[in-house]
Scaffold this motif. Structure first.
Motif, PDB file in Angstrom:
ATOM      1  N   SER A 460       0.786  -1.173  -0.119  1.00 46.90           N
ATOM      2  CA  SER A 460       0.117  -0.038   0.053  1.00 46.90           C
ATOM      3  C   SER A 460       0.996   1.294   0.084  1.00 46.90           C
ATOM      4  O   SER A 460       2.027   1.095   0.038  1.00 46.90           O
ATOM      5  CB  SER A 460      -0.834   0.096   0.956  1.00 46.90           C
ATOM      6  N   GLN A 461       0.370   2.187  -0.554  1.00 44.68           N
ATOM      7  CA  GLN A 461       0.761   3.637  -0.173  1.00 44.68           C
ATOM      8  C   GLN A 461       1.814   3.838   1.158  1.00 44.68           C
ATOM      9  O   GLN A 461       2.879   4.187   1.220  1.00 44.68           O
ATOM     10  CB  GLN A 461       0.056   4.651  -0.356  1.00 44.68           C
ATOM     11  N   GLU A 462       1.035   3.499   2.277  1.00 44.50           N
ATOM     12  CA  GLU A 462       1.648   3.695   3.467  1.00 44.50           C
ATOM     13  C   GLU A 462       2.867   2.894   3.704  1.00 44.50           C
ATOM     14  O   GLU A 462       3.844   3.164   4.165  1.00 44.50           O
ATOM     15  CB  GLU A 462       0.714   3.443   4.736  1.00 44.50           C
ATOM     16  N   ALA A 463       2.742   1.290   3.358  1.00 47.18           N
ATOM     17  CA  ALA A 463       3.807   0.745   3.445  1.00 47.18           C
ATOM     18  C   ALA A 463       5.032   1.163   2.474  1.00 47.18           C
ATOM     19  O   ALA A 463       6.151   1.014   2.916  1.00 47.18           O
ATOM     20  CB  ALA A 463       3.381  -0.417   3.106  1.00 47.18           C
ATOM     21  N   CYS A 464       4.660   1.686   1.256  1.00 47.90           N
ATOM     22  CA  CYS A 464       5.819   2.053   0.419  1.00 47.90           C
ATOM     23  C   CYS A 464       6.524   3.341   1.095  1.00 47.90           C
ATOM     24  O   CYS A 464       7.785   3.207   0.994  1.00 47.90           O
ATOM     25  CB  CYS A 464       5.152   2.464  -1.056  1.00 47.90           C
ATOM     26  N   ASN A 465       5.917   4.189   1.682  1.00 53.23           N
ATOM     27  CA  ASN A 465       6.521   5.403   2.041  1.00 53.23           C
ATOM     28  C   ASN A 465       7.207   4.747   3.449  1.00 53.23           C
ATOM     29  O   ASN A 465       8.546   5.196   3.545  1.00 53.23           O
ATOM     30  CB  ASN A 465       5.601   6.355   2.720  1.00 53.23           C
ATOM     31  N   HIS A 466       6.984   3.763   4.179  1.00 57.75           N
ATOM     32  CA  HIS A 466       7.847   3.325   5.216  1.00 57.75           C
ATOM     33  C   HIS A 466       9.068   2.617   4.591  1.00 57.75           C
ATOM     34  O   HIS A 466      10.187   2.556   5.160  1.00 57.75           O
ATOM     35  CB  HIS A 466       7.066   2.548   6.215  1.00 57.75           C
ATOM     36  N   ALA A 467       8.682   1.637   3.570  1.00 64.83           N
ATOM     37  CA  ALA A 467       9.843   0.963   2.981  1.00 64.83           C
ATOM     38  C   ALA A 467      10.947   1.619   2.395  1.00 64.83           C
ATOM     39  O   ALA A 467      12.009   1.512   2.342  1.00 64.83           O
ATOM     40  CB  ALA A 467       9.179   0.142   1.898  1.00 64.83           C
ATOM     41  N   ALA A 468      10.398   3.071   1.781  1.00 64.56           N
ATOM     42  CA  ALA A 468      11.544   3.680   1.194  1.00 64.56           C
ATOM     43  C   ALA A 468      12.327   4.338   2.014  1.00 64.56           C
ATOM     44  O   ALA A 468      13.613   4.726   1.778  1.00 64.56           O
ATOM     45  CB  ALA A 468      10.605   5.075   0.378  1.00 64.56           C
ATOM     46  N   GLN A 469      12.155   4.497   3.123  1.00 68.84           N
ATOM     47  CA  GLN A 469      13.103   5.178   4.386  1.00 68.84           C
ATOM     48  C   GLN A 469      13.399   4.228   5.297  1.00 68.84           C
ATOM     49  O   GLN A 469      14.059   4.515   6.343  1.00 68.84           O
ATOM     50  CB  GLN A 469      12.157   6.188   5.149  1.00 68.84           C
ATOM     51  N   ASN A 470      13.237   2.807   5.254  1.00 67.41           N
ATOM     52  CA  ASN A 470      13.736   1.553   5.949  1.00 67.41           C
ATOM     53  C   ASN A 470      14.894   1.321   5.812  1.00 67.41           C
ATOM     54  O   ASN A 470      15.422   0.586   4.517  1.00 67.41           O
ATOM     55  CB  ASN A 470      12.729   0.483   5.881  1.00 67.41           C
ATOM     56  N   ASP A 471      16.072   1.504   6.898  1.00 68.80           N
ATOM     57  CA  ASP A 471      17.585   1.415   6.498  1.00 68.80           C
ATOM     58  C   ASP A 471      17.827  -0.168   6.881  1.00 68.80           C
ATOM     59  O   ASP A 471      18.831  -0.786   6.202  1.00 68.80           O
ATOM     60  CB  ASP A 471      18.200   2.025   7.645  1.00 68.80           C
ATOM     61  N   ARG A 472      16.807  -0.941   7.340  1.00 73.58           N
ATOM     62  CA  ARG A 472      16.854  -2.381   7.444  1.00 73.58           C
ATOM     63  C   ARG A 472      16.801  -3.324   6.177  1.00 73.58           C
ATOM     64  O   ARG A 472      17.070  -4.443   6.018  1.00 73.58           O
ATOM     65  CB  ARG A 472      15.928  -2.908   8.525  1.00 73.58           C
ATOM     66  N   LEU A 473      16.102  -2.636   5.013  1.00 70.79           N
ATOM     67  CA  LEU A 473      15.869  -3.323   3.991  1.00 70.79           C
ATOM     68  C   LEU A 473      17.261  -3.269   3.051  1.00 70.79           C
ATOM     69  O   LEU A 473      17.921  -2.307   2.972  1.00 70.79           O
ATOM     70  CB  LEU A 473      14.807  -2.706   3.146  1.00 70.79           C
ATOM     71  N   PRO A 474      17.196  -4.363   2.089  1.00 69.83           N
ATOM     72  CA  PRO A 474      18.322  -4.333   1.209  1.00 69.83           C
ATOM     73  C   PRO A 474      18.139  -3.232   0.109  1.00 69.83           C
ATOM     74  O   PRO A 474      17.039  -2.644  -0.219  1.00 69.83           O
ATOM     75  CB  PRO A 474      18.225  -5.571   0.461  1.00 69.83           C
ATOM     76  N   LEU A 475      19.244  -2.680  -0.406  1.00 73.48           N
ATOM     77  CA  LEU A 475      18.950  -1.566  -1.322  1.00 73.48           C
ATOM     78  C   LEU A 475      18.530  -1.927  -2.579  1.00 73.48           C
ATOM     79  O   LEU A 475      17.624  -0.780  -3.053  1.00 73.48           O
ATOM     80  CB  LEU A 475      20.665  -1.258  -1.662  1.00 73.48           C
ATOM     81  N   GLN A 476      18.493  -3.278  -2.875  1.00 74.92           N
ATOM     82  CA  GLN A 476      17.490  -3.439  -4.228  1.00 74.92           C
ATOM     83  C   GLN A 476      16.191  -3.443  -4.073  1.00 74.92           C
ATOM     84  O   GLN A 476      15.241  -2.972  -5.000  1.00 74.92           O
ATOM     85  CB  GLN A 476      18.015  -4.836  -4.594  1.00 74.92           C
ATOM     86  N   MET A 477      15.833  -3.777  -3.025  1.00 72.75           N
ATOM     87  CA  MET A 477      14.317  -3.686  -2.488  1.00 72.75           C
ATOM     88  C   MET A 477      13.776  -2.401  -2.489  1.00 72.75           C
ATOM     89  O   MET A 477      12.846  -1.939  -2.981  1.00 72.75           O
ATOM     90  CB  MET A 477      14.035  -4.543  -1.423  1.00 72.75           C
ATOM     91  N   VAL A 478      14.650  -1.595  -1.792  1.00 74.24           N
ATOM     92  CA  VAL A 478      14.165  -0.156  -1.546  1.00 74.24           C
ATOM     93  C   VAL A 478      14.185   0.549  -2.992  1.00 74.24           C
ATOM     94  O   VAL A 478      13.199   1.395  -3.503  1.00 74.24           O
ATOM     95  CB  VAL A 478      15.436   0.587  -0.861  1.00 74.24           C
ATOM     96  N   VAL A 479      14.917   0.066  -4.125  1.00 72.26           N
ATOM     97  CA  VAL A 479      14.918   0.878  -5.494  1.00 72.26           C
ATOM     98  C   VAL A 479      13.782   0.333  -6.153  1.00 72.26           C
ATOM     99  O   VAL A 479      12.951   1.214  -6.725  1.00 72.26           O
ATOM    100  CB  VAL A 479      16.432   0.447  -6.414  1.00 72.26           C
ATOM    101  N   GLN A 480      13.579  -0.904  -5.853  1.00 65.48           N
ATOM    102  CA  GLN A 480      12.081  -1.513  -6.421  1.00 65.48           C
ATOM    103  C   GLN A 480      10.922  -0.707  -6.061  1.00 65.48           C
ATOM    104  O   GLN A 480       9.843  -0.273  -6.610  1.00 65.48           O
ATOM    105  CB  GLN A 480      12.103  -3.126  -6.203  1.00 65.48           C
ATOM    106  N   VAL A 481      10.986  -0.547  -4.642  1.00 62.50           N
ATOM    107  CA  VAL A 481       9.687   0.163  -4.111  1.00 62.50           C
ATOM    108  C   VAL A 481       9.631   1.703  -4.729  1.00 62.50           C
ATOM    109  O   VAL A 481       8.398   2.089  -5.211  1.00 62.50           O
ATOM    110  CB  VAL A 481       9.835   0.514  -2.465  1.00 62.50           C
ATOM    111  N   LEU A 482      10.674   2.323  -4.841  1.00 66.07           N
ATOM    112  CA  LEU A 482      10.828   3.595  -5.337  1.00 66.07           C
ATOM    113  C   LEU A 482      10.203   3.590  -6.764  1.00 66.07           C
ATOM    114  O   LEU A 482       9.521   4.271  -7.394  1.00 66.07           O
ATOM    115  CB  LEU A 482      11.976   4.399  -5.229  1.00 66.07           C
TER     116      LEU A 482
END
Length: 611
Positions: A460-482
C-alpha cells in the motif's frame, strides 16, 4: 415388586438378636459359634448351618475341611467388596433385615456370585434379590445406573464383567438417554417462543452425571450412546464437560519447566494422557459435527495432547479437525507454547502442519468440483484462503521478535502460502521488518533471501512510504519500491490503473488446444485466481487514489503547506534514487545498516503499523 429405597432380606421378630459389630464375638449370645471365617484380616465367629444352607462355596469349603482335622477355620481370599460387604452377606444368611441401595447393590451382587448364593440352595437367594433390585429399581433410571456403575470401579473387573453388571448399567444409561432425548425434543418445540435460559434447560441434564465415571466406563457409555442414536451435539457437550472435569488438575508450570517435561511421566499424567486420547477417539466423525465442536476446545485439547505427550495419531486428528475451519481461528489460538528446549517460544511446526492440511483440503475441494462457477469471485475456497493469509501474517508478526526463531522456520511459514493468498503484502512486510529488527546478526545474503518474498507491487501507499525510508531493507528492494511508486504515479496521472498488466495476465492464461480437459480446467482455475487477486488489488488502489485525491485538494487549499502530500513524499523518494546511484550513497547505506533498529539522524524513531 421391590421398593425403591430399600430391600429387606427377610422379616424377623423383635426378639431376634442383633448382629454384633465386633467380628470376634458370636452372632448369637446364647449359641456358641462353630466356625471362624477370615476376610481381609477380619475374623467372623459364625455358625455353619445358616451358611451352608445358602452359600455353595462355603458348603464346598466345609466339605473339603471335613476330610481333614481343622473344620472350624476358613479364609476367603480376594473377597469382592471387603469385610463390610461380607458382613451384609452374613446378615442375609442369618435372616437379618438390612437395606439394599445403589451404593451396595453391585458389591452384594459380586459377593453373592463369589459365595454361589443361587436358587439351587434356596429360593429368593441373594443373587435373585439383588437382580430384582437392579432390574426394577436401577436399570429403569439413568442416574441410579450411573451411581451403580461408578461403584463397580472398586470391584474386581473379572467378576463385574462375568455377572454383566457393568454391561447392564451401560445399556441402561444409553437407553434412558434415548428416552430423555425424545422428551427433550418435545420440550424444545415448546421452548421455541421462550427465552434462551429456558432453552438451555432443555439440554441433556445427564451430561454432568456422566462426569463421575472412570474413563474406561465412560468410553463404553459414549460408544453405546452413539450406536443407539444419541445426537452428536449431546455427545460433544458430554465430552467437553468430561474433559473440563477430569483434566482440571494439569499444572501450567509443566509448560515452561523443561526439566520436568524431560523426566518420566507420573501415574496421574499417564491417566490424563489416556483421557485426552480417549476423548479425541470418541469425537463424532460425521460431517455435521465438524462445525459443532468449538475451536477453543480443539486447541485446548491439542495443547494438552502436546504437553502430556499423547500419541501422534491423537495429535494429527486434532490438527485435521482444526484445519477444516482454519479460517475461523483466532491469533491467540495459534500461539501454542513450545516444549522443546532451545527452540522458539511457540510451536511453529504445529502451525505449519495446520497450514499444510488446510491447503490440501482447499486443493481437494477444487479438484473434486469441475464446475467453473465454484471458482467465481465470491467462492468460499478463495475467501477462506484470504482470511488464512491475513491470519498467518499476523502470526508471523507475533513470533518475529523471538530471538530463538530460526530463519528456516520463519521462511517456511511464508512460502507455504501461495501468492494468491494475499491481496496486499502489508502484513507480510510488517512481519519481515520486525524479524529483521530483532535478528541483527543476519548476513546480507539472508536479508535478501527473506525480503524476496515481499512483492513491492502489492504494498500500500503507507507501506511504500515506510519501506522507502527503511534502513533495514536491502538496497535492491528499496529501489524497486521507489520504481513502482513512480510507475503508480504515472498511471494515476494518465488514468490507467493497471489495465495493461491486467490485459497481459488475461492474454497469458488462454488454454492451449493441445492440453487435456483436466489441464485446461487447472489452467483456467489458476487464471481465475489471478484475475480475482488483480480485481482485489484494483479495488485497493482505487480506494487509495480516492484518499490521495482528497488529500491533494486539502493541500491545495492549505497554502501553508503543513501536510505531507503524495508528491512531496515521492520527490523525497526520487531524491534517494540519486543518492543510491552514487558510491558515497552506497557507503552511507551500508554504514546505516550496521545500526539497524536505532533512531534516525533527527533523533526521532520511525514506526510503522498496518491495520
Amino acid at each position: 415388586m421391590v421398593s425403591e429405597n430399600s430391600l429387606s432380606s427377610s422379616k424377623h421378630s423383635s426378639t431376634t438378636t442383633k448382629f454384633c459389630n465386633s467380628y470376634t464375638t458370636r452372632i448369637f449370645a446364647d449359641v456358641a459359634g462353630d466356625i471362624t471365617i477370615v476376610v481381609d484380616g477380619e475374623s467372623f465367629l459364625l455358625h455353619k448351618f445358616p451358611l451352608v444352607t445358602l452359600s455353595g462355596k462355603i458348603r464346598k469349603m466345609v466339605a473339603e475341611a471335613n476330610k481333614g482335622s481343622n473344620v472350624s477355620n476358613l479364609e476367603l481370599l480376594d473377597f469382592p467388596g471387603g469385610h463390610q460387604t461380607f458382613e451384609l452377606a452374613m446378615k442375609f444368611c442369618y435372616g437379618m433385615n438390612f437395606e439394599i441401595t445403589t451404593f451396595n447393590v453391585a458389591r452384594l451382587r459380586c459377593a453373592a456370585a463369589y459365595l454361589e448364593m443361587t436358587e439351587e440352595y434356596r429360593e429368593q437367594n441373594l443373587i435373585s434379590r439383588t437382580d430384582i433390585y437392579l432390574n426394577e429399581i436401577v436399570f429403569e433410571n439413568l442416574q441410579r445406573s450411573v451411581e451403580v456403575l461408578s461403584t463397580c470401579e472398586m470391584l474386581p473387573l473379572n467378576i463385574v464383567e462375568e455377572i454383566e453388571i457393568s454391561k447392564g448399567c451401560v445399556e441402561a444409561i444409553a437407553m434412558n438417554a434415548c428416552k430423555e432425548q425424545l422428551v427433550s425434543g418435545l420440550s424444545k418445540l415448546d421452548c421455541d417462543g421462550e427465552s434462551k435460559e429456558l432453552k438451555d434447560e432443555c439440554v441433556a441434564w445427564w451430561i454432568e452425571d456422566l462426569s463421575v465415571l472412570r474413563f474406561d466406563f465412560y468410553q463404553r457409555v459414549i460408544c453405546t450412546m452413539g450406536r443407539m442414536g444419541i445426537r452428536s451435539d449431546n455427545i460433544i457437550a458430554s465430552l467437553m464437560h468430561y474433559a473440563q472435569t477430569s483434566l482440571k488438575g494439569i499444572g501450567k508450570c509443566q509448560i515452561w519447566n523443561q526439566s520436568r517435561t524431560n523426566s518420566s511421566p507420573t501415574t496421574i499424567e499417564k491417566d490424563q494422557r489416556t483421557i485426552v486420547e480417549t476423548i479425541v477417539s470418541l469425537m463424532p466423525t460425521d460431517k455435521s459435527s465438524s462445525s459443532i465442536i468449538p475451536l477453543t476446545f480443539l486447541f485446548g485439547m491439542l495443547k494438552m495432547a502436546i504437553m502430556l505427550g499423547a500419541t501422534i495419531p491423537c495429535r494429527l486428528e486434532l490438527e485435521r479437525r482444526i484445519s477444516l475451519r482454519l479460517e475461523m481461528v483466532s491469533l491467540d489460538d495459534l500461539l501454542i507454547p513450545s516444549l522443546q528446549s532451545g527452540d522458539s517460544l511457540f510451536d511453529v511446526d504445529t502451525v505449519h502442519r495446520l497450514l499444510e492440511n488446510f491447503l490440501q483440503r482447499i486443493e481437494e475441494e477444487e479438484t473434486e468440483d469441475y464446475g467453473y462457477e465454484s471458482d467465481g469471485i465470491g467462492s468460499n475456497g478463495h475467501g477462506s484462503l484470504l482470511k488464512v493469509g491475513q491470519l498467518i501474517d499476523a502470526f508471523l508478526a507475533e513470533i518475529a521478535p523471538d530471538p530463538c526463531l530460526s530463519l528456516q522456520k520463519f521462511i517456511a511459514l511464508i512460502e507455504i502460502l501461495p501468492d494468491y493468498a494475499r491481496v496486499i503484502d502489508d502484513g507480510l512486510y510488517r512481519a519481515v521488518d520486525i524479524y529483521l529488527k530483532a535478528h541483527t546478526t543476519l548476513t546480507e545474503q539472508e536479508y535478501k533471501k527473506l525480503c524476496k518474498f515481499i512483492d513491492c507491487q502489492k504494498l500500500s501507499q503507507e507501506a511504500c512510504n515506510h519501506a522507502a525510508q527503511n534502513d533495514r531493507l536491502p538496497l535492491q528492494m528499496v529501489v524497486q519500491v521507489l520504481y513502482f511508486e513512480q510507475l503508480r504515479l504515472k498511471n494515476a496521472m494518465s488514468g490507467s490503473s493497471g489495465d495493461v498488466l491486467l490485459s497481459q495476465r488475461i492474454s497469458s492464461g488462454v488454454p492451449s488446444a493441445a492440453m487435456s480437459p483436466r489441464d485446461n480446467y487447472a489452467s483456467l482455475r489458476r487464471e481465475n485466481r489471478e484475475l480475482k487477486l488483480e480485481i482485489s488489488r484494483l479495488r485497493v488502489r482505487l480506494s487509495e487514489l480516492e484518499k490521495e485525491q482528497l488529500f491533494m485538494k486539502q493541500g491545495m487549499i492549505d497554502k501553508a503547506g503543513n501536510g505531507k502530500t503524495f508528491f512531496t513524499s515521492l520527490s523525497k523518494g526520487i531524491g534517494r534514487i540519486a543518492n543510491f546511484s552514487s558510491q558515497g550513497g552506497v557507503k552511507r547505506q551500508k554504514s546505516s545498516r550496521k545500526s539497524r533498529g536505532t533512531e534516525g539522524k533527527n533523533g526521532r524513531s520511525r514506526r510503522y503499523s498496518v491495520s
